[in-house]
Design an enzyme around this catalytic site. Sequence first.
Site, PDB file in Angstrom:
ATOM      1  N   GLU A 303      78.015  30.131  54.611  1.00 28.23           N
ATOM      2  CA  GLU A 303      77.752  31.185  53.621  1.00 28.23           C
ATOM      3  C   GLU A 303      76.444  30.939  52.871  1.00 28.23           C
ATOM      4  O   GLU A 303      75.750  31.892  52.490  1.00 28.23           O
ATOM      5  CB  GLU A 303      78.925  31.298  52.643  1.00 28.23           C
ATOM      6  CG  GLU A 303      80.256  31.629  53.286  1.00 28.23           C
ATOM      7  CD  GLU A 303      80.221  32.860  54.184  1.00 28.23           C
ATOM      8  OE1 GLU A 303      79.376  33.752  53.955  1.00 28.23           O
ATOM      9  OE2 GLU A 303      81.026  32.923  55.122  1.00 28.23           O
ATOM     10  N   HIS A 306      73.648  32.536  54.787  1.00 30.67           N
ATOM     11  CA  HIS A 306      73.484  33.958  54.453  1.00 30.67           C
ATOM     12  C   HIS A 306      72.718  34.108  53.137  1.00 30.67           C
ATOM     13  O   HIS A 306      71.832  34.955  53.009  1.00 30.67           O
ATOM     14  CB  HIS A 306      74.855  34.624  54.295  1.00 30.67           C
ATOM     15  CG  HIS A 306      75.534  34.956  55.580  1.00 30.67           C
ATOM     16  ND1 HIS A 306      74.934  35.702  56.579  1.00 30.67           N
ATOM     17  CD2 HIS A 306      76.788  34.657  56.035  1.00 30.67           C
ATOM     18  CE1 HIS A 306      75.784  35.839  57.585  1.00 30.67           C
ATOM     19  NE2 HIS A 306      76.905  35.225  57.280  1.00 30.67           N
ATOM     20  N   ILE A 435      86.656  44.477  60.885  1.00 31.29           N
ATOM     21  CA  ILE A 435      86.217  45.707  61.556  1.00 31.29           C
ATOM     22  C   ILE A 435      86.750  46.971  60.906  1.00 31.29           C
ATOM     23  O   ILE A 435      86.264  48.067  61.188  1.00 31.29           O
ATOM     24  CB  ILE A 435      86.576  45.701  63.063  1.00 31.29           C
ATOM     25  CG1 ILE A 435      88.096  45.756  63.278  1.00 31.29           C
ATOM     26  CG2 ILE A 435      85.981  44.487  63.754  1.00 31.29           C
ATOM     27  CD1 ILE A 435      88.489  45.989  64.733  1.00 31.29           C
TER      28      ILE A 435
END
Length: 522
Positions: A303, A306, A435
């Site tokens: 993370e 990111h 998703i």
Amino acid sequence: MFEKIITDKKEVEGIPLTALTVAAEKAVLKGYAKATADDGPWAITLDGPSYRSVLQHSCNRSLREEVYRAHVTRASDGTLNNNPIIERILELRLEKAKLLGYSNFAEVSMETKMATIDKAKDLLDKLHSASWNPAIKDMEDLRNFAIAHGAEEAKDLNHWDINFWSERLRESKYDINEEEVRPYLSLPKVIDGLFKLTRKLFDIDIEPADGAAPVWNKDVCFYKINDCSGSPIAYFYFDPYSRPSEKRGGAWMDVVVGRTRVLSCDGASTRLPIAHIVCNQTPPTQDKPSLMTIREVEAVFHEFGHAVQHMLTKQDEGLVSGSKGIEWDAVEIPSQFMENWCYQRDIIMSIAKHYETGESLPEDLCLSILSARTFRAGSQLLRQLRYAGVDLELHSNYVPGGPESIYDIDQRVGKKTHIIPLLPEDRFLCSFDHIFADKYAAGYYSYQWAEVLAYDAFAAFEEAGLDNDQTLREMGIRFRETILALGGGKLPNEVFLEFRGREPSPDAFLRYNGLLPTIIAA
């Protein structure tokens, strides 16, 4: 929400003290004021630390089965049944695609990706071919190990047995026990090591800025990033601990504000980016800091990868700063690149200090962690291919109201990715928020696509020399000025080519995962 209160100590045999301490503290919150780690009662839930501890360590097979079944049927019954919502989401996505002139939603999704549907499926097929036989061997090894240890279930291993016996085999094969490692991986030491690494690679300094901004929980920390001149260039929040009653599971980075000139206070200077990094670590107890597994360390590094792309961008146009405007199957490159550093000996030894004594992680234990990285890599990759495969099938071939249900498709994909067939009642899709409630629709394959590029990028650092601080810094600055800085202002293929000097290759990904033999020069 699943919750099981256990009062009989025999039923929690094998579960580590760390997990039992948290389970007892949860029981206290449920009204069992006298609950203790040693005597219970214990509250077992489906949040990550609790679920994983039961599946990996509980000697109580019936408890493992109960928890596993509850996990794969989450949000699939009664008023919390997500099935109608999923059907409506898929119906609306298909309708949207038709209105825009596309055959299916996957085609719409691929407009913002590096890949096409065919290229994505081709990659998944190649990775499946590389991982299927190793996964069969994984299962044979597991079954033989369970038989050798006299397990009654050995000849009929089921899903709730895999993690338990995998952990026992891993401990035996590599002489490693997660609970022995935890005391060496306290969150403060891990964070300190991560910040030192980023200073070495990217020439930045990170310092606490607590009090400079309001926080939403007492455990949230606020940090400032300075460049080499000492000027602030970004800020971020870090929310590390699991709070099941108010916080979803998993780990993620998200944007608070992005770098932009237009939206700055005066319209001339640059508004600095702010991120928040959220994890679900095991919380600290009254006498211990948060003690981590190597996988939890990996999640923090992931993370943070990111976050540095968001925070080290040099784009002043908000629509293309950070990860904005980047094709979605390229946004995981920095995160998966950072994961690789968790498995470098020098990095592990720098962060692994016993929380009480300060003693370094024993060398043999460090080498075991490095060796165990590729343990059951074929099986782990197949699991990811299931998620990616069912995602593409639902968004390219599924017809709402047609002859196949979403579960039929999942079962069909599962036959190709699971050595043990999925349970008929498996309703994993009802909790597949990546998703349906996130940005990965027809894009879950991006994890594998980006992994190929990320491992290839890390290989450039290996080629430069991981023990050479000068070349390492030069390569780190090059990575910062391309992959991290350029944002969506340039096509990812061009950015990668600028960094690597050539097109990406999958060899490094397969080699690091033990699915491609390492070539040793004569």
